[in-house]
Design a protein around this motif. Sequence first.
Motif, PDB file in Angstrom:
ATOM      1  N   MET A   1     -63.233 -16.265  21.709  1.00  0.00           N
ATOM      2  CA  MET A   1     -63.020 -16.021  23.140  1.00  0.00           C
ATOM      3  C   MET A   1     -63.133 -14.526  23.422  1.00  0.00           C
ATOM      4  O   MET A   1     -62.614 -13.702  22.684  1.00  0.00           O
ATOM      5  CB  MET A   1     -61.646 -16.548  23.569  1.00  0.00           C
ATOM      6  N   ARG A   2     -63.785 -14.178  24.512  1.00  0.00           N
ATOM      7  CA  ARG A   2     -63.890 -12.787  24.951  1.00  0.00           C
ATOM      8  C   ARG A   2     -62.726 -12.506  25.905  1.00  0.00           C
ATOM      9  O   ARG A   2     -62.588 -13.180  26.939  1.00  0.00           O
ATOM     10  CB  ARG A   2     -65.227 -12.563  25.649  1.00  0.00           C
ATOM     11  N   ILE A   3     -61.904 -11.520  25.549  1.00  0.00           N
ATOM     12  CA  ILE A   3     -60.683 -11.254  26.314  1.00  0.00           C
ATOM     13  C   ILE A   3     -60.673  -9.805  26.788  1.00  0.00           C
ATOM     14  O   ILE A   3     -60.784  -8.872  25.987  1.00  0.00           O
ATOM     15  CB  ILE A   3     -59.419 -11.525  25.471  1.00  0.00           C
ATOM     16  N   ALA A   4     -60.536  -9.612  28.095  1.00  0.00           N
ATOM     17  CA  ALA A   4     -60.332  -8.278  28.663  1.00  0.00           C
ATOM     18  C   ALA A   4     -58.827  -8.042  28.762  1.00  0.00           C
ATOM     19  O   ALA A   4     -58.115  -8.824  29.388  1.00  0.00           O
ATOM     20  CB  ALA A   4     -60.985  -8.186  30.035  1.00  0.00           C
ATOM     21  N   LEU A   5     -58.369  -6.993  28.121  1.00  0.00           N
ATOM     22  CA  LEU A   5     -56.940  -6.653  28.126  1.00  0.00           C
ATOM     23  C   LEU A   5     -56.712  -5.575  29.184  1.00  0.00           C
ATOM     24  O   LEU A   5     -56.853  -4.380  28.926  1.00  0.00           O
ATOM     25  CB  LEU A   5     -56.521  -6.167  26.738  1.00  0.00           C
ATOM     26  N   THR A   6     -56.398  -5.996  30.403  1.00  0.00           N
ATOM     27  CA  THR A   6     -56.244  -5.054  31.514  1.00  0.00           C
ATOM     28  C   THR A   6     -54.823  -4.500  31.538  1.00  0.00           C
ATOM     29  O   THR A   6     -53.850  -5.243  31.386  1.00  0.00           O
ATOM     30  CB  THR A   6     -56.577  -5.714  32.855  1.00  0.00           C
ATOM     31  N   HIS A   7     -54.706  -3.192  31.785  1.00  0.00           N
ATOM     32  CA  HIS A   7     -53.418  -2.527  31.732  1.00  0.00           C
ATOM     33  C   HIS A   7     -53.508  -1.174  32.413  1.00  0.00           C
ATOM     34  O   HIS A   7     -54.602  -0.689  32.722  1.00  0.00           O
ATOM     35  CB  HIS A   7     -52.982  -2.321  30.279  1.00  0.00           C
ATOM     36  N   ASN A   8     -52.356  -0.571  32.653  1.00  0.00           N
ATOM     37  CA  ASN A   8     -52.271   0.846  33.013  1.00  0.00           C
ATOM     38  C   ASN A   8     -51.694   1.568  31.811  1.00  0.00           C
ATOM     39  O   ASN A   8     -50.589   1.224  31.355  1.00  0.00           O
ATOM     40  CB  ASN A   8     -51.360   1.074  34.217  1.00  0.00           C
ATOM     41  N   LEU A   9     -52.399   2.539  31.300  1.00  0.00           N
ATOM     42  CA  LEU A   9     -51.949   3.242  30.108  1.00  0.00           C
ATOM     43  C   LEU A   9     -50.980   4.354  30.488  1.00  0.00           C
ATOM     44  O   LEU A   9     -51.269   5.182  31.365  1.00  0.00           O
ATOM     45  CB  LEU A   9     -53.141   3.835  29.360  1.00  0.00           C
ATOM     46  N   ARG A  10     -49.843   4.383  29.822  1.00  0.00           N
ATOM     47  CA  ARG A  10     -48.858   5.439  30.054  1.00  0.00           C
ATOM     48  C   ARG A  10     -49.241   6.660  29.239  1.00  0.00           C
ATOM     49  O   ARG A  10     -49.234   6.620  27.999  1.00  0.00           O
ATOM     50  CB  ARG A  10     -47.451   4.964  29.693  1.00  0.00           C
ATOM     51  N   VAL A  11     -49.585   7.742  29.919  1.00  0.00           N
ATOM     52  CA  VAL A  11     -50.031   8.953  29.232  1.00  0.00           C
ATOM     53  C   VAL A  11     -49.041  10.105  29.372  1.00  0.00           C
ATOM     54  O   VAL A  11     -49.205  11.148  28.731  1.00  0.00           O
ATOM     55  CB  VAL A  11     -51.423   9.392  29.743  1.00  0.00           C
ATOM     56  N   ASP A  21     -47.871   0.723  30.222  1.00  0.00           N
ATOM     57  CA  ASP A  21     -47.733   0.391  28.802  1.00  0.00           C
ATOM     58  C   ASP A  21     -48.164   1.556  27.920  1.00  0.00           C
ATOM     59  O   ASP A  21     -49.147   2.255  28.215  1.00  0.00           O
ATOM     60  CB  ASP A  21     -48.578  -0.831  28.457  1.00  0.00           C
ATOM     61  N   SER A  22     -47.461   1.726  26.810  1.00  0.00           N
ATOM     62  CA  SER A  22     -47.801   2.774  25.858  1.00  0.00           C
ATOM     63  C   SER A  22     -49.061   2.384  25.084  1.00  0.00           C
ATOM     64  O   SER A  22     -49.431   1.207  24.991  1.00  0.00           O
ATOM     65  CB  SER A  22     -46.651   2.991  24.872  1.00  0.00           C
ATOM     66  N   ALA A  23     -49.686   3.390  24.505  1.00  0.00           N
ATOM     67  CA  ALA A  23     -50.875   3.136  23.686  1.00  0.00           C
ATOM     68  C   ALA A  23     -50.531   2.236  22.504  1.00  0.00           C
ATOM     69  O   ALA A  23     -51.343   1.392  22.088  1.00  0.00           O
ATOM     70  CB  ALA A  23     -51.453   4.467  23.200  1.00  0.00           C
ATOM     71  N   GLU A  24     -49.318   2.389  21.967  1.00  0.00           N
ATOM     72  CA  GLU A  24     -48.901   1.574  20.827  1.00  0.00           C
ATOM     73  C   GLU A  24     -48.785   0.098  21.207  1.00  0.00           C
ATOM     74  O   GLU A  24     -49.179  -0.797  20.443  1.00  0.00           O
ATOM     75  CB  GLU A  24     -47.562   2.077  20.282  1.00  0.00           C
ATOM     76  N   ILE A  29     -51.118  -5.456  20.921  1.00  0.00           N
ATOM     77  CA  ILE A  29     -51.645  -6.695  21.511  1.00  0.00           C
ATOM     78  C   ILE A  29     -53.104  -6.881  21.121  1.00  0.00           C
ATOM     79  O   ILE A  29     -53.545  -7.994  20.794  1.00  0.00           O
ATOM     80  CB  ILE A  29     -51.483  -6.667  23.038  1.00  0.00           C
ATOM     81  N   GLU A  30     -53.877  -5.784  21.146  1.00  0.00           N
ATOM     82  CA  GLU A  30     -55.289  -5.871  20.759  1.00  0.00           C
ATOM     83  C   GLU A  30     -55.427  -6.363  19.316  1.00  0.00           C
ATOM     84  O   GLU A  30     -56.252  -7.237  19.009  1.00  0.00           O
ATOM     85  CB  GLU A  30     -55.966  -4.519  20.922  1.00  0.00           C
ATOM     86  N   ARG A  31     -54.599  -5.837  18.411  1.00  0.00           N
ATOM     87  CA  ARG A  31     -54.656  -6.265  17.005  1.00  0.00           C
ATOM     88  C   ARG A  31     -54.324  -7.745  16.878  1.00  0.00           C
ATOM     89  O   ARG A  31     -54.973  -8.485  16.136  1.00  0.00           O
ATOM     90  CB  ARG A  31     -53.687  -5.431  16.158  1.00  0.00           C
TER      91      ARG A  31
END
Length: 332
Positions: A1-11, A21-24, A29-31
């Motif tokens: 399945m092709r999954i787009a993981l949409t988020h706002n990255l906390r920088v 969400d933090s980069a970690e 979730i990506e892993r």
Amino acid sequence: MRIALTHNLRVTDSEEEAEFDSAETIAGIERTLSRAGHRVEPIDVTGPGSLLVTRLEAFAPDMVFNLAEGHRGKTRRAFYPALFEELGLPSTGSDAYTLCVTLDKALTKKQLAGWGVPSPRGRFVTRASLRSGGLDEMPFPVIVKPNFEGSSKGIGQDSVAEDPIALGRLLDEVLAKYPDGALIERYVPGVDVRVVCVEGLPALPCVETIVDPGYARRFEVFDYRLANVDTRFVERRAPARIPAAIQDRLRDFTERTLSAFALRDVASLNFRVGADGEVWFLSTTAIPSFEPTGALCAATQAVGIDYDATVLAVLRAAATRHGLLGLIDATK
């Protein structure tokens, strides 16, 4: 399945990005999704909406795993599921209507009152509505919260007012920073308990938020600093150490709330259990945190469900709803 993981990255560590969400967390979730055989494309939605549409159309996902919070406005969370629906893209989580209403604390309370879910007496105010007065009926002490924020943004130990003069000063400060409106609510001392739900999983234990007794605070408020800065003083206990009768009441109120807002796939509900045993609804979110130390993971780990299984259960719930289980099974 092709999954787009949409988020706002906390920088940054700014309060403005507290809901992001933090980069970690995104990497975790990506892993998880990649290990399950899916092709994952993390997409930070921060920036022009046209760029997001271009990236989504180029990747052509089978599913959007949505954690996007948005940057501005009272309907910022609702924008993304509305966009996905318009583009014909299946996504995890609740729809735009639910995300819009549940970000509005006052409207959430009003709607739940019709479902028999009690919340502390409160009133929504803006600078315009304050011109007509009418706060004399408020029972003190009260707590003032920005009405359209999550992650305890705008809430501190100084958010509790014990008299009308203190309330006036507090409203001036809150409305200056959050002009869309504030919720004045009766302050109820007690224990914070969170109920998290993942469709397809068994009922998860209630999670008690425990603050180190040595932590200096005047009121029993889970404020911005505890939620985002001084997290080392916070423990998530699952199951919560509360009487069975209170747990039953929490479950009942949770079921009513899920029905009232058609919450789906995953959700988190915050309650306050008073010293007298009364249970009060505080807020709900359809985009709970996937941080390993958060309430969602504390609840699933308490019943032997690890991080990967938690994330995949949310994906499976959405795939079931969209009729896409075949794509998940094909990756095994």
